[in-house]
Motif scaffolding. Structure first.
Motif, PDB file in Angstrom:
ATOM      1  N   SER A   7     -26.160 -30.456 -41.959  1.00 13.01           N
ATOM      2  CA  SER A   7     -26.908 -29.194 -41.956  1.00 13.01           C
ATOM      3  C   SER A   7     -28.373 -29.415 -41.603  1.00 13.01           C
ATOM      4  CB  SER A   7     -26.793 -28.508 -43.321  1.00 13.01           C
ATOM      5  OG  SER A   7     -25.459 -28.136 -43.576  1.00 13.01           O
ATOM      6  N   LEU A   8     -28.973 -30.474 -42.136  1.00 11.83           N
ATOM      7  CA  LEU A   8     -30.363 -30.788 -41.809  1.00 11.83           C
ATOM      8  C   LEU A   8     -30.499 -31.128 -40.324  1.00 11.83           C
ATOM      9  CD1 LEU A   8     -31.360 -32.916 -44.939  1.00 11.83           C
ATOM     10  CD2 LEU A   8     -32.093 -30.579 -44.417  1.00 11.83           C
ATOM     11  N   LYS A   9     -29.547 -31.903 -39.791  1.00 12.03           N
ATOM     12  CA  LYS A   9     -29.577 -32.243 -38.361  1.00 12.03           C
ATOM     13  C   LYS A   9     -29.434 -30.990 -37.505  1.00 12.03           C
ATOM     14  CE  LYS A   9     -27.842 -36.912 -38.908  1.00 12.03           C
ATOM     15  NZ  LYS A   9     -26.677 -37.793 -38.802  1.00 12.03           N
ATOM     16  N   GLU A  10     -28.546 -30.093 -37.907  1.00 15.82           N
ATOM     17  CA  GLU A  10     -28.374 -28.844 -37.159  1.00 15.82           C
ATOM     18  C   GLU A  10     -29.644 -28.003 -37.208  1.00 15.82           C
ATOM     19  OE1 GLU A  10     -25.310 -25.047 -36.855  1.00 15.82           O
ATOM     20  OE2 GLU A  10     -24.868 -26.656 -38.286  1.00 15.82           O
ATOM     21  N   ALA A  11     -30.298 -27.966 -38.357  1.00 19.77           N
ATOM     22  CA  ALA A  11     -31.544 -27.193 -38.490  1.00 19.77           C
ATOM     23  C   ALA A  11     -32.631 -27.745 -37.571  1.00 19.77           C
ATOM     24  CB  ALA A  11     -32.007 -27.186 -39.940  1.00 19.77           C
ATOM     25  N   MET A  12     -32.663 -29.046 -37.392  1.00 18.59           N
ATOM     26  CA  MET A  12     -33.666 -29.647 -36.522  1.00 18.59           C
ATOM     27  C   MET A  12     -33.420 -29.333 -35.042  1.00 18.59           C
ATOM     28  SD  MET A  12     -36.149 -30.928 -38.138  1.00 18.59           S
ATOM     29  CE  MET A  12     -36.934 -31.801 -36.789  1.00 18.59           C
ATOM     30  N   GLN A  13     -32.258 -28.784 -34.723  1.00 21.98           N
ATOM     31  CA  GLN A  13     -31.961 -28.374 -33.348  1.00 21.98           C
ATOM     32  C   GLN A  13     -32.517 -26.984 -33.037  1.00 21.98           C
ATOM     33  OE1 GLN A  13     -30.624 -30.628 -31.191  1.00 21.98           O
ATOM     34  NE2 GLN A  13     -30.905 -31.906 -33.000  1.00 21.98           N
ATOM     35  N   VAL A  18     -40.057 -28.512 -36.674  1.00 16.91           N
ATOM     36  CA  VAL A  18     -40.907 -29.679 -36.904  1.00 16.91           C
ATOM     37  C   VAL A  18     -40.325 -30.510 -38.033  1.00 16.91           C
ATOM     38  CG1 VAL A  18     -43.206 -30.427 -37.651  1.00 16.91           C
ATOM     39  CG2 VAL A  18     -42.966 -28.481 -36.081  1.00 16.91           C
ATOM     40  N   GLY A  19     -39.818 -29.845 -39.068  1.00 16.66           N
ATOM     41  CA  GLY A  19     -39.236 -30.525 -40.219  1.00 16.66           C
ATOM     42  C   GLY A  19     -38.460 -29.548 -41.065  1.00 16.66           C
ATOM     43  N   VAL A  20     -37.516 -30.090 -41.835  1.00 14.80           N
ATOM     44  CA  VAL A  20     -36.694 -29.267 -42.715  1.00 14.80           C
ATOM     45  C   VAL A  20     -36.370 -30.068 -43.970  1.00 14.80           C
ATOM     46  CG1 VAL A  20     -34.508 -29.962 -41.628  1.00 14.80           C
ATOM     47  CG2 VAL A  20     -34.652 -27.764 -42.813  1.00 14.80           C
ATOM     48  N   ALA A  21     -36.254 -29.348 -45.075  1.00  8.10           N
ATOM     49  CA  ALA A  21     -35.881 -29.974 -46.343  1.00  8.10           C
ATOM     50  C   ALA A  21     -34.902 -29.060 -47.068  1.00  8.10           C
ATOM     51  CB  ALA A  21     -37.112 -30.198 -47.217  1.00  8.10           C
ATOM     52  N   LEU A  22     -34.003 -29.666 -47.820  1.00  8.12           N
ATOM     53  CA  LEU A  22     -33.151 -28.930 -48.750  1.00  8.12           C
ATOM     54  C   LEU A  22     -33.692 -29.241 -50.133  1.00  8.12           C
ATOM     55  CD1 LEU A  22     -30.714 -27.081 -49.149  1.00  8.12           C
ATOM     56  CD2 LEU A  22     -29.319 -29.152 -49.384  1.00  8.12           C
ATOM     57  N   LEU A  34     -35.658 -34.017 -43.133  1.00  8.21           N
ATOM     58  CA  LEU A  34     -35.508 -34.532 -41.777  1.00  8.21           C
ATOM     59  C   LEU A  34     -36.658 -33.988 -40.941  1.00  8.21           C
ATOM     60  CD1 LEU A  34     -33.545 -36.308 -40.169  1.00  8.21           C
ATOM     61  CD2 LEU A  34     -32.356 -34.233 -39.485  1.00  8.21           C
ATOM     62  N   GLY A  35     -37.184 -34.830 -40.066  1.00  9.69           N
ATOM     63  CA  GLY A  35     -38.306 -34.434 -39.232  1.00  9.69           C
ATOM     64  C   GLY A  35     -39.580 -35.073 -39.739  1.00  9.69           C
ATOM     65  N   SER A  36     -40.575 -35.034 -38.921  1.00  9.39           N
ATOM     66  CA  SER A  36     -41.842 -35.629 -39.323  1.00  9.39           C
ATOM     67  C   SER A  36     -42.993 -34.957 -38.595  1.00  9.39           C
ATOM     68  CB  SER A  36     -41.849 -37.129 -39.018  1.00  9.39           C
ATOM     69  OG  SER A  36     -41.742 -37.341 -37.637  1.00  9.39           O
ATOM     70  N   SER A  37     -44.097 -34.984 -39.259  1.00 12.33           N
ATOM     71  CA  SER A  37     -45.322 -34.438 -38.676  1.00 12.33           C
ATOM     72  C   SER A  37     -46.487 -35.028 -39.445  1.00 12.33           C
ATOM     73  CB  SER A  37     -45.321 -32.911 -38.810  1.00 12.33           C
ATOM     74  OG  SER A  37     -46.597 -32.399 -38.547  1.00 12.33           O
ATOM     75  N   LYS A  38     -47.545 -35.336 -38.729  1.00 15.91           N
ATOM     76  CA  LYS A  38     -48.744 -35.828 -39.410  1.00 15.91           C
ATOM     77  C   LYS A  38     -49.383 -34.726 -40.247  1.00 15.91           C
ATOM     78  CE  LYS A  38     -51.633 -35.107 -35.315  1.00 15.91           C
ATOM     79  NZ  LYS A  38     -52.139 -33.809 -35.663  1.00 15.91           N
ATOM     80  N   ASP A  39     -49.028 -33.479 -39.957  1.00 16.14           N
ATOM     81  CA  ASP A  39     -49.625 -32.341 -40.646  1.00 16.14           C
ATOM     82  C   ASP A  39     -48.873 -31.910 -41.908  1.00 16.14           C
ATOM     83  OD1 ASP A  39     -51.538 -32.154 -38.609  1.00 16.14           O
ATOM     84  OD2 ASP A  39     -50.218 -30.877 -37.406  1.00 16.14           O
ATOM     85  N   HIS A 112     -31.915 -16.371 -37.965  1.00 15.36           N
ATOM     86  CA  HIS A 112     -30.478 -16.186 -37.722  1.00 15.36           C
ATOM     87  C   HIS A 112     -29.747 -17.529 -37.761  1.00 15.36           C
ATOM     88  CE1 HIS A 112     -26.784 -14.671 -35.975  1.00 15.36           C
ATOM     89  NE2 HIS A 112     -26.876 -15.599 -35.036  1.00 15.36           N
ATOM     90  N   GLN A 113     -30.283 -18.525 -37.086  1.00 15.39           N
ATOM     91  CA  GLN A 113     -29.630 -19.827 -37.042  1.00 15.39           C
ATOM     92  C   GLN A 113     -29.624 -20.497 -38.416  1.00 15.39           C
ATOM     93  OE1 GLN A 113     -32.118 -21.062 -33.665  1.00 15.39           O
ATOM     94  NE2 GLN A 113     -30.221 -21.663 -32.642  1.00 15.39           N
ATOM     95  N   LEU A 114     -30.706 -20.390 -39.160  1.00 19.00           N
ATOM     96  CA  LEU A 114     -30.745 -20.996 -40.493  1.00 19.00           C
ATOM     97  C   LEU A 114     -29.765 -20.293 -41.431  1.00 19.00           C
ATOM     98  CD1 LEU A 114     -32.138 -23.370 -41.809  1.00 19.00           C
ATOM     99  CD2 LEU A 114     -33.914 -21.812 -42.627  1.00 19.00           C
ATOM    100  N   ARG A 115     -29.592 -18.988 -41.273  1.00 17.81           N
ATOM    101  CA  ARG A 115     -28.603 -18.248 -42.063  1.00 17.81           C
ATOM    102  C   ARG A 115     -27.192 -18.776 -41.768  1.00 17.81           C
ATOM    103  NH1 ARG A 115     -30.307 -13.138 -41.756  1.00 17.81           N
ATOM    104  NH2 ARG A 115     -29.815 -13.138 -39.556  1.00 17.81           N
ATOM    105  N   ASN A 116     -26.892 -19.037 -40.494  1.00 13.19           N
ATOM    106  CA  ASN A 116     -25.588 -19.581 -40.129  1.00 13.19           C
ATOM    107  C   ASN A 116     -25.375 -20.978 -40.708  1.00 13.19           C
ATOM    108  OD1 ASN A 116     -24.813 -17.311 -38.704  1.00 13.19           O
ATOM    109  ND2 ASN A 116     -25.488 -18.114 -36.737  1.00 13.19           N
ATOM    110  N   ILE A 117     -26.416 -21.793 -40.698  1.00 15.30           N
ATOM    111  CA  ILE A 117     -26.330 -23.138 -41.276  1.00 15.30           C
ATOM    112  C   ILE A 117     -26.058 -23.029 -42.771  1.00 15.30           C
ATOM    113  CG2 ILE A 117     -27.657 -25.220 -41.777  1.00 15.30           C
ATOM    114  CD1 ILE A 117     -29.071 -24.715 -39.022  1.00 15.30           C
ATOM    115  N   GLU A 118     -26.749 -22.105 -43.425  1.00 15.42           N
ATOM    116  CA  GLU A 118     -26.542 -21.888 -44.863  1.00 15.42           C
ATOM    117  C   GLU A 118     -25.076 -21.533 -45.152  1.00 15.42           C
ATOM    118  OE1 GLU A 118     -27.387 -18.468 -48.229  1.00 15.42           O
ATOM    119  OE2 GLU A 118     -28.468 -18.360 -46.328  1.00 15.42           O
ATOM    120  N   GLU A 119     -24.512 -20.648 -44.352  1.00 10.00           N
ATOM    121  CA  GLU A 119     -23.133 -20.217 -44.594  1.00 10.00           C
ATOM    122  C   GLU A 119     -22.129 -21.344 -44.467  1.00 10.00           C
ATOM    123  OE1 GLU A 119     -22.631 -16.991 -41.841  1.00 10.00           O
ATOM    124  OE2 GLU A 119     -23.875 -15.639 -43.022  1.00 10.00           O
ATOM    125  N   ASN A 120     -22.446 -22.363 -43.682  1.00 10.68           N
ATOM    126  CA  ASN A 120     -21.525 -23.469 -43.473  1.00 10.68           C
ATOM    127  C   ASN A 120     -21.807 -24.680 -44.365  1.00 10.68           C
ATOM    128  OD1 ASN A 120     -19.938 -22.281 -41.405  1.00 10.68           O
ATOM    129  ND2 ASN A 120     -21.647 -22.576 -40.000  1.00 10.68           N
TER     130      ASN A 120
END
Length: 123
Positions: A7-13, A18-22, A34-39, A112-120
């Motif tokens: 799910s984290l990998k899909e969110a990064m698509q 830039v980054g995602v966390a559960l 997943l993801g990284s940023s200096k900010d 919309h995409q994050l909602r779909n990831i959540e459902e799966n």
């Protein structure tokens, strides 16, 4: 059904990601990032945004609102910070925290995409 890592990998698509966390908002701990940023330090952001979620839930309780939070959006000059509470039976107490580059992201599509990831997501 997807596990947390998938799910984290899909969110990064998602365009502009830039980054995602559960995050578990009962403890404030990120279960995965997943993801990284200096900010953006995703671990610090996960803990800090736990306070945002808790404050909103308390406010809704004080207002006697009988509803659920879908997402919370924080708009910065260059970024969107999106908090998506998970409401399925096996994900209670969790939220996705996502940082998007404002110049590259389509906010409606990202929601919309994050909602779909959540459902799966299967925890």
């Amino acid at each position: 059904m997807a596990d947390m890592d998938a799910s984290l990998k899909e969110a990064m698509q998602i365009e502009g990601a830039v980054g995602v966390a559960l995050v578990d908002y009962t403890s404030g701990m990120a279960l995965g990032t997943l993801g990284s940023s200096k900010d953006v330090d995703l671990m610090v952001a996960a803990a800090g945004n736990t306070d945002v979620v808790r404050a909103k839930l308390r406010t809704m309780e004080m207002l006697k609102l009988k509803d659920t939070i879908e997402d919370i959006l924080i708009t910065l000059g260059n970024q969107y910070h999106m908090i998506r509470l998970l409401n399925s039976r096996n994900t209670q107490g969790l939220f996705f925290y996502m940082v998007l580059n404002k110049q590259r992201a389509n906010l409606a599509m990202a929601r919309h995409q994050l909602r779909n990831i959540e459902e799966n997501l299967q925890m």
